[in-house]
Design a protein around this motif. Structure first.
Motif, PDB file in Angstrom:
ATOM      1  N   THR A  13       0.838  -1.057  -0.024  1.00  0.00           N
ATOM      2  CA  THR A  13      -0.209   0.018  -0.003  1.00  0.00           C
ATOM      3  C   THR A  13       0.935   1.183  -0.099  1.00  0.00           C
ATOM      4  OG1 THR A  13      -1.990   1.174   1.153  1.00  0.00           O
ATOM      5  CG2 THR A  13      -0.056   0.351   2.255  1.00  0.00           C
ATOM      6  N   GLN A  14       0.231   2.244  -0.517  1.00  0.00           N
ATOM      7  CA  GLN A  14       1.124   3.681  -0.393  1.00  0.00           C
ATOM      8  C   GLN A  14       0.823   4.330   1.067  1.00  0.00           C
ATOM      9  OE1 GLN A  14       0.266   6.049  -3.986  1.00  0.00           O
ATOM     10  NE2 GLN A  14       1.788   4.684  -4.940  1.00  0.00           N
ATOM     11  N   GLN A  17      -2.409   5.642   2.675  1.00  0.00           N
ATOM     12  CA  GLN A  17      -3.588   4.793   2.441  1.00  0.00           C
ATOM     13  C   GLN A  17      -3.968   4.268   3.557  1.00  0.00           C
ATOM     14  OE1 GLN A  17      -5.354   4.799  -0.730  1.00  0.00           O
ATOM     15  NE2 GLN A  17      -4.075   6.819  -0.788  1.00  0.00           N
ATOM     16  N   GLU A  18      -5.333   3.605   3.673  1.00  0.00           N
ATOM     17  CA  GLU A  18      -5.999   2.899   4.670  1.00  0.00           C
ATOM     18  C   GLU A  18      -5.864   1.331   4.369  1.00  0.00           C
ATOM     19  OE1 GLU A  18      -9.924   3.725   6.445  1.00  0.00           O
ATOM     20  OE2 GLU A  18     -10.595   1.913   4.987  1.00  0.00           O
ATOM     21  N   VAL A  19      -5.594   0.650   5.331  1.00  0.00           N
ATOM     22  CA  VAL A  19      -5.491  -0.641   4.826  1.00  0.00           C
ATOM     23  C   VAL A  19      -6.314  -1.524   5.952  1.00  0.00           C
ATOM     24  CG1 VAL A  19      -3.385  -1.020   3.710  1.00  0.00           C
ATOM     25  CG2 VAL A  19      -3.539  -1.338   5.992  1.00  0.00           C
ATOM     26  N   SER A  81      -4.217   5.637   8.310  1.00  0.00           N
ATOM     27  CA  SER A  81      -3.379   6.230   7.364  1.00  0.00           C
ATOM     28  C   SER A  81      -2.029   5.860   7.541  1.00  0.00           C
ATOM     29  CB  SER A  81      -3.156   7.614   7.683  1.00  0.00           C
ATOM     30  OG  SER A  81      -2.425   8.481   6.899  1.00  0.00           O
ATOM     31  N   THR A  82      -1.666   4.752   6.706  1.00  0.00           N
ATOM     32  CA  THR A  82      -0.331   3.978   6.741  1.00  0.00           C
ATOM     33  C   THR A  82       1.003   4.795   6.763  1.00  0.00           C
ATOM     34  OG1 THR A  82      -0.605   3.432   4.517  1.00  0.00           O
ATOM     35  CG2 THR A  82      -1.296   1.747   6.364  1.00  0.00           C
TER      36      THR A  82
END
Lengths: 114, 113
Positions: A13-14, A17-19, A81-82
């Motif tokens: 993931t960027q 981004q949410e995961v 918010s990674t």
């Protein structure tokens, strides 16, 4: 033998981004957990969940993290918010309530934040 | 203090030898001491566990020795085999099966054929 199942096995993931990491615990277990293992380091406790609420959480488990048991079988970990430092293996685990009653880990989700 | 200190970090043993991994803790409230085996890309798998009311527990080639007064416990692998090559973690829990686990730093064990 009963298993804890985690999906996906690998998530890229960027940053920002949410995961959502998903887990299916062993069906008759009562306690659910998330742990994290940064590459080459020890396994660290994030959060425990019992009776539809968080029973304990670590300092790592800040406001960016949340857990949910949306139905009778799934248990999810959301990172809103990674950050780059969230890159790690995330393990779900479940256990019953008696001594040695199957504190079982899943195979993990490798999260890579780029 | 909720820490478990594990040593050595890495260990190389010849096939057929005895592998010994040590752990120490400070919190006397710890009540349940499992050992986990982890292969690359897999989650930790419970190997053997002990409670502090016994000094030793043996399951096949794996033995836990527990010294309550010294607050130390160790894993012994007898007749070590190449298939035992993995990372081993000791852990501790305030209450068996119902609480978080605090893990040691891990020992990477290599068994040479």
């Amino acid at each position: 033998e009963p298993e804890v199942t985690q999906t996906p096995s690998h998530q890229v993931t960027q940053m920002g981004q949410e995961v959502i990491l998903r887990c299916v615990p062993i069906s008759n277990h009562l306690y659910f957990y998330w742990y994290r293992q940064i590459l080459g380091q020890k396994v660290e406790f994030l959060v425990s969940f019992y009776n539809n609420e968080i029973s304990e959480k670590s300092e790592i488990f800040d406001d960016q993290f949340s857990v949910e048991r949306p139905d009778g079988s799934n248990f999810t970990l959301k990172i809103r918010s990674t950050k780059l430092e969230d890159s790690a293996m995330y393990f779900c685990a479940s256990s019953g309530y008696k001594e040695n009653y199957g504190y079982t880990f899943g195979s993990g989700t490798r999260l890579t934040v780029v | 203090q909720q820490q478990v200190k594990q040593s050595p970090q890495s260990l190389i043993v010849q096939k057929g030898g005895i592998s010994i991994i040590n752990c120490a803790y400070e919190n006397t409230a710890f009540d349940y001491f499992p050992w986990y085996q982890q292969f690359p890309g897999k989650g930790p798998a419970l190997l053997i566990a002990i409670r502090p009311d016994v000094s030793e527990k043996k399951e096949g080639r794996f033995t836990i020795s527990f010294n309550k007064s010294a607050k130390q416990f160790s894993l012994h692998i007898m007749d070590s085999q190449p298939g035992d090559s993995a990372t081993y973690f000791c852990a501790a829990s305030p209450y068996p099966g119902a609480q978080k686990l605090v893990f040691g730093q891990g020992t990477r064990l290599t068994i040479n054929p």
